[in-house]
Design an enzyme around this catalytic site. Structure first.
Site, PDB file in Angstrom:
ATOM      1  N   THR A 238       2.161  -2.922   4.430  1.00 30.35           N
ATOM      2  CA  THR A 238       2.973  -1.839   5.011  1.00 30.35           C
ATOM      3  C   THR A 238       2.426  -1.536   6.402  1.00 30.35           C
ATOM      4  O   THR A 238       1.216  -1.630   6.612  1.00 30.35           O
ATOM      5  CB  THR A 238       2.864  -0.592   4.112  1.00 30.35           C
ATOM      6  OG1 THR A 238       3.595  -0.837   2.919  1.00 30.35           O
ATOM      7  CG2 THR A 238       3.415   0.657   4.783  1.00 30.35           C
TER       8      THR A 238
ATOM      9  N   VAL B 138      11.723   3.687  -4.747  1.00 30.73           N
ATOM     10  CA  VAL B 138      11.369   4.237  -3.442  1.00 30.73           C
ATOM     11  C   VAL B 138       9.909   4.680  -3.487  1.00 30.73           C
ATOM     12  O   VAL B 138       9.507   5.390  -4.410  1.00 30.73           O
ATOM     13  CB  VAL B 138      12.263   5.451  -3.094  1.00 30.73           C
ATOM     14  CG1 VAL B 138      11.867   6.041  -1.743  1.00 30.73           C
ATOM     15  CG2 VAL B 138      13.737   5.052  -3.077  1.00 30.73           C
ATOM     16  N   GLY B 139       9.133   4.241  -2.502  1.00 29.48           N
ATOM     17  CA  GLY B 139       7.731   4.646  -2.429  1.00 29.48           C
ATOM     18  C   GLY B 139       7.559   5.830  -1.495  1.00 29.48           C
ATOM     19  O   GLY B 139       8.499   6.589  -1.221  1.00 29.48           O
ATOM     20  N   ASP B 140       6.353   5.994  -0.985  1.00 25.16           N
ATOM     21  CA  ASP B 140       6.049   7.149  -0.131  1.00 25.16           C
ATOM     22  C   ASP B 140       6.469   6.945   1.330  1.00 25.16           C
ATOM     23  O   ASP B 140       6.645   7.917   2.069  1.00 25.16           O
ATOM     24  CB  ASP B 140       4.540   7.428  -0.151  1.00 25.16           C
ATOM     25  CG  ASP B 140       3.745   6.234   0.373  1.00 25.16           C
ATOM     26  OD1 ASP B 140       4.003   5.098  -0.077  1.00 25.16           O
ATOM     27  OD2 ASP B 140       2.882   6.424   1.247  1.00 25.16           O
TER      28      ASP B 140
ATOM     29  N   THR C  87      -0.588   4.189   3.746  1.00 26.25           N
ATOM     30  CA  THR C  87      -0.334   2.910   3.076  1.00 26.25           C
ATOM     31  C   THR C  87      -1.098   2.882   1.763  1.00 26.25           C
ATOM     32  O   THR C  87      -2.244   3.310   1.698  1.00 26.25           O
ATOM     33  CB  THR C  87      -0.754   1.701   3.933  1.00 26.25           C
ATOM     34  OG1 THR C  87      -0.641   0.522   3.115  1.00 26.25           O
ATOM     35  CG2 THR C  87      -2.173   1.811   4.458  1.00 26.25           C
TER      36      THR C  87
ATOM     37  N   GLY D 194       2.423   3.886  -3.487  1.00 22.57           N
ATOM     38  CA  GLY D 194       3.298   4.976  -3.077  1.00 22.57           C
ATOM     39  C   GLY D 194       3.491   6.084  -4.091  1.00 22.57           C
ATOM     40  O   GLY D 194       3.583   7.260  -3.727  1.00 22.57           O
TER      41      GLY D 194
HETATM   42  N1  ASP Z   1       3.109   2.647   0.303  1.00 23.28           N
HETATM   43  C1  ASP Z   1       3.977   1.508   0.131  1.00 23.28           C
HETATM   44  C2  ASP Z   1       4.878   1.756  -1.028  1.00 23.28           C
HETATM   45  O1  ASP Z   1       4.413   2.247  -2.045  1.00 23.28           O
HETATM   46  C3  ASP Z   1       3.250   0.220  -0.098  1.00 23.28           C
HETATM   47  C4  ASP Z   1       2.025  -0.033   0.762  1.00 23.28           C
HETATM   48  O2  ASP Z   1       1.666   0.781   1.589  1.00 23.28           O
HETATM   49  O3  ASP Z   1       1.419  -1.098   0.600  1.00 23.28           O
HETATM   50  O4  ASP Z   1       6.037   1.400  -0.961  1.00 23.28           O
END
Ligand code: ASP
Length: 347
Positions: free
Chosen positions: A215, A244-246, A266, A269
């Site tokens: 990310t 959906v992540g963060d 990152t 999430g």
């Molecule tokens: N935070 C991102 C998600 O959960 C993934 C990542 O940062 O690697 O979609």
């Protein structure tokens, strides 16, 4: 907002970038892979620093940084994004302007070359803050020429590596199921459940997709003293359609407020949403007089740890103080400052 102390911000101006946090193995990361990743981080930082040096806005700077990272297949954003279980790309991005708290975000988009520009278009050209899926795609097509969005086929985002990453993920999941184990929450690579954690890391760039990190994010402080933050991602390999992540959630994966700080996250999430990471750091600064480093470290090493949340973040305040903590083995990251500092690191 033009800060009345603008002149004093010259040396404080900063651009920070991250390219994901995870269980990056020192042993398995070849010198060639490390070099390629670091070069891309430097290129992204240079793009953002150039904007700020020329008197451009923090908002323009974070977009410039993220576009370089999204265009690179090395990272999990734009081209090279992780794939869903069905082998599709569903990308999320968000952006926030610390000078006025304006924000924009998209989730599950499939057709815009640079998702961060789609998030900005939502902020600037729609009455909304967050658009999802088909509605977000339609909006982007509608405003493409006005917003300068490049519309591409979904195949553009898929790479041989992301396909191999998904294939390996599904295979490992099958094996884990057969053994009566689960792969912990389709994690971003760190803290996978004991025994169920296959060896995701490889000695070439495949680890970026197979370990599901990469990310990308940026925060910046411009010469006018304004802050901005932006984050873009393909999410996590093997995610369900619609997950959906963060990253597109303002207050979780992305937050910016001139009075406190700018943050881009990152990691896993689901945990970052529960810990409301971006706003939590801002609130500690605003209500409890924490400095940005103490607040960022507390959230990463204490708050996230409560639920075994793995990952990291970049955080920057309006005086140019910054912090880049992570509770994983590594995080691709870098900083360029107005007084000549230019550094990238992984471990
Ligand atoms: N935070 C991102 C998600 O959960 C993934 C990542 O940062 O690697 O979609």
């Amino acid at each position: 907002m033009v800060n009345s102390n603008a002149a004093s911000y010259g040396k404080n101006a900063r651009v920070l970038v991250h390219g994901g946090a995870g269980a990056i193995s020192r042993k398995r990361l070849t010198a060639a892979s490390e070099k390629r990743c670091k070069e891309k981080l430097k290129q992204a930082l240079s793009a953002g620093a150039k904007v700020v040096d020329q008197g451009g806005s923090a908002l323009d700077a974070v977009v410039a940084v993220i576009k370089v990272m999204e265009d690179s297949p090395l990272f999990n954003a734009g081209r090279g994004s992780c794939l869903t279980r069905k082998g599709r790309v569903e990308m999320d991005a968000s952006i926030m302007d610390g000078s006025n708290l304006d924000a924009g975000a998209v989730t599950g988009i499939t057709c815009v070359k640079n998702p961060i520009e789609a998030a900005r278009a939502v902020m600037e050209l729609s009455p909304h803050l967050l658009l999802m899926g088909t509605g977000a795609n339609s909006f982007c097509r509608k405003v493409a020429s006005q917003a300068g969005l490049k519309i591409v086929d979904p195949e553009y985002f898929v790479t041989a590596r992301s396909l191999r990453g998904l294939a390996r993920f599904l295979e490992k999941e099958k094996l884990a199921r057969q053994a009566g184990l689960t792969i912990s929450g389709l994690t971003t690579g760190a803290s996978q459940s004991e025994g169920a954690s296959p060896d995701f890391c490889h000695d070439d760039l495949e680890f970026l997709n197979e370990c599901k990190y990469g990310t990308v994010g940026a925060v910046a402080l411009d010469l006018d003293g304004n802050l901005a933050a932006a984050t873009s991602t393909g999410g996590i390999t093997g995610k369900s359609a619609g997950r959906v992540g963060d990253s597109p959630i303002i207050g979780a994966g992305t937050y910016a407020n001139n009075d406190t700080c700018a943050v881009s996250c990152t990691g896993h999430g689901e945990h970052f949403i529960r810990a409301v990471v971006g706003h939590e750091i801002s609130a500690m600064i605003e209500y409890a007089a924490f400095d940005v480093r103490t607040a960022a470290e507390k959230v990463v090493f204490e708050n996230l740890a409560r639920t075994d949340g793995s990952g990291g973040l970049i955080a920057l305040d309006a005086k140019g103080n910054y912090s880049m903590p992570f509770n994983t083995a590594g995080m691709f990251r870098g900083v360029a400052t107005g007084d000549g500092r230019f550094e990238v690191a992984i471990f």
